[in-house]
Design an enzyme around this catalytic site. Structure first.
Site, PDB file in Angstrom:
ATOM      1  N   HIS A   1      28.953  56.091  48.223  1.00 28.09           N
ATOM      2  CA  HIS A   1      29.674  56.385  46.993  1.00 28.09           C
ATOM      3  C   HIS A   1      30.315  57.769  47.045  1.00 28.09           C
ATOM      4  O   HIS A   1      29.975  58.573  47.877  1.00 28.09           O
ATOM      5  CB  HIS A   1      28.724  56.306  45.796  1.00 28.09           C
TER       6      HIS A   1
ATOM      7  N   ASN B   1      33.063  49.426  47.310  1.00 24.53           N
ATOM      8  CA  ASN B   1      32.671  48.284  48.118  1.00 24.53           C
ATOM      9  C   ASN B   1      33.500  48.254  49.411  1.00 24.53           C
ATOM     10  O   ASN B   1      34.716  48.380  49.359  1.00 24.53           O
ATOM     11  CB  ASN B   1      32.898  46.982  47.353  1.00 24.53           C
TER      12      ASN B   1
ATOM     13  N   LYS C   1      41.801  58.860  56.326  1.00 27.10           N
ATOM     14  CA  LYS C   1      42.676  59.296  55.243  1.00 27.10           C
ATOM     15  C   LYS C   1      41.863  59.277  53.954  1.00 27.10           C
ATOM     16  O   LYS C   1      41.281  58.253  53.592  1.00 27.10           O
ATOM     17  CB  LYS C   1      43.882  58.352  55.125  1.00 27.10           C
ATOM     18  N   HIS C   2      41.798  60.401  53.264  1.00 26.35           N
ATOM     19  CA  HIS C   2      41.028  60.520  52.028  1.00 26.35           C
ATOM     20  C   HIS C   2      39.586  60.059  52.211  1.00 26.35           C
ATOM     21  O   HIS C   2      39.043  59.311  51.403  1.00 26.35           O
ATOM     22  CB  HIS C   2      41.701  59.756  50.903  1.00 26.35           C
TER      23      HIS C   2
END
Length: 528
Positions: A528, A422, A279-280
């Site tokens: 990231h 993180n 999801k996302h």
């Protein structure tokens, strides 16, 4: 400029002969004189078409194994001459240069040659020289010359001729010129990227990236953003090469999330059934099982709320039982190497569910270059294909991890690589039981993952969250002991992390005080 140019003469020299004969026959029927070279001329003659050799026009034979055939003033003069310039016209008459109104060229198959793993010298021989030179010349002179570099534009040329009584319009030639320059740019990008890799140049002075349009998208991440999907030609198994068997057109976010899901599930190979729910772009559940339905249900039980409307990736052939289970909630996309006919029939009742099959899994260890745009430039790096084995682990605590803990630690580490930093991942018995992603503080990720496990325990009527007796992975080192302490309070018994913090000893001491086992990998997985 609105000038139309009658099409009287075409130079055709193609490597890919798909559709060639029908196209050339249609041109010839319209009274267009055909010029050609080598294998193209031979194919046209064998089809019964009248064709004039370029060598006859130039007065020079093809030479040097075909390396020199169109690099001649009588070719480039015919492509570059400005038809409204008296000096250009006089030069053409003085040197018997024929006007060329249409250039049809597709290039030597350099990309395909590289893709099949050919030797260096074979790749060099498949670098086209005359083709790009003619394409650039004709495209520069699009005020008078039409340039075709893609087979899919043959029909468009014929329709244009029909619409303008055998001529081409300026707007049409402009569009073809843009397509042509993009093709030569992509070709040169492929050559330069291949050569940089071949000679071990990791940071070449210039980098070029190119792609071929696969799909125009309704919008990007949000409705006010325009977007499109391009293919890089690498043929890496995944969303770019998949066959969509059913469902609505993929959106920008679907493509991004499906790629993330399939790359993650590929970490587990095909030996044991595995499932990843995304999801996302973050996993909300990952698990292995005795079969796919067990892998799916265990992944689903990590975070049932987030799984709603998610992307499901499987590492083996989708079967009917798993398909039935998946259909119990709303899912955007399911991607797998294959699907049985029974599974396809079950999904057919869910018209909006996209089902993709790829035929294979991508290699998670492959060396791939990735790039990301920033203001004014690009960041380029190798894909994170790092992996560890049991032999790479360094036990840093007094207690050694058990065999079961080691298996789960390695599982958690594979998942951690695919969670936004993180990243904190709790795993128990080959399944994620809590995922914390994308927080600015590592301890916050640890708390969020634990809280999600508590919520799931309550929803499932469990006496305690599944983090009790779990292991935990951190994609980077714990800068302080607080994150480890939070994981211990959630019930984790073993930790895997890169190590390397100035406070490593403080964290190790905290683990020893609580009887935890901890291993260092010496490798981190920032994402990231």
């Amino acid at each position: 400029m609105t000038r139309t140019v009658p099409l009287q003469r075409a130079l055709i020299s193609v490597s890919d002969k798909t559709g060639l004969i029908d196209f050339a026959r249609s041109l010839s029927a319209r009274g267009v004189e055909l010029l050609s070279t080598g294998g193209t001329a031979k194919a046209l003659r064998e089809a019964g078409l009248s064709v004039r050799d370029v060598a006859e026009v130039t007065g020079f034979p093809e030479m040097m194994d075909g390396r020199v055939k169109t690099l001649h003033p009588k070719v480039h003069g015919g492509l570059l001459a400005l038809r409204d310039n008296d000096e250009h016209l006089a030069a053409m008459r003085a040197h018997d240069i024929l006007e060329i109104d249409l250039l049809v060229v597709n290039l030597y198959p350099f990309e395909a040659t590289v893709a099949k793993g050919a030797e260096y010298d074979d790749c060099i021989e498949n670098i086209d020289i005359g083709g790009p030179a003619m394409i650039r010349a004709a495209s520069k002179n699009h005020a008078f010359v039409a340039t075709v570099v893609d087979v899919e534009d043959y029909d468009a040329v014929l329709k244009e001729l029909d619409a303008h009584d055998g001529a081409t319009s300026y707007a049409f030639r402009q569009r073809l010129a843009q397509i042509a320059y993009a093709r030569t740019a992509a070709y040169d990008a492929a050559v330069s990227s291949w050569m940089a890799a071949a000679i071990g140049e990791e940071t070449p002075r210039r980098r070029a990236f190119a792609g071929t349009l696969a799909q125009s998208l309704r919008y990007g991440e949000n409705p006010h953003q325009s977007a499109a999907f391009y293919l890089d030609g690498s043929m890496r198994p995944g969303v770019a090469t998949a066959k969509q068997l059913q469902g609505k057109e993929l959106s920008y976010n679907n493509i991004n999330d499906t790629d993330a899901a399939f790359e993650l599930v590929a970490e587990f190979g095909t030996d044991k059934p595995a499932c990843a729910i995304i999801k996302h772009a973050n996993p909300c559940g990952v698990a292995t099982g005795a079969n796919l339905i067990e892998a799916y249900t265990r992944a689903f039980d990590c975070d049932r709320t987030s799984a709603f409307g998610g992307i499901i990736a499987l590492n083996q052939t989708l079967d009917a039982a798993t398909a039935e289970e998946i259909c119990k909630i709303f899912t955007e996309v399911v991607i797998a190497p294959e699907a049985t006919d029974e599974a396809k029939a079950i999904f057919a009742a869910k018209k909006n569910l996209r089902l993709l099959t790829t035929g294979a899994l991508p290699d998670p260890r492959a060396a791939i270059t990735t790039y990301r745009q920033v203001a004014g430039g690009f960041l380029v790096q190798g894909k994170d294909n790092g992996a560890i084995s049991l032999d790479d682990l360094k036990v840093v605590t007094e207690r050694q991890p058990t065999e079961a803990e080691l298996k789960d630690l390695l599982f958690a580490w594979k998942v951690a690589k695919h969670v936004k930093s993180n990243a904190i991942i709790y795993v128990k018995d080959g399944a994620t039981v809590g995922v914390g992603a994308g927080q600015m503080s590592r301890v916050d990720s640890t708390r969020i993952a634990a809280r999600k496990a508590e919520d799931m325990a309550e929803a499932m009527g469990l006496a305690a969250p599944l983090t009790q007796g779990s292991v935990v992975a951190s994609d980077a080192f714990f800068p302080f002991a607080d994150g480890l302490i939070t994981a211990a309070e959630a019930g984790a018994t073993a930790i895997i992390q890169p190590g390397g913090s100035m406070r490593d000893q403080e964290v190790i001491d905290a683990a020893n005080e609580r009887g935890l086992a901890m291993v260092f990998t010496g490798m981190r997985h920032f994402r990231h």
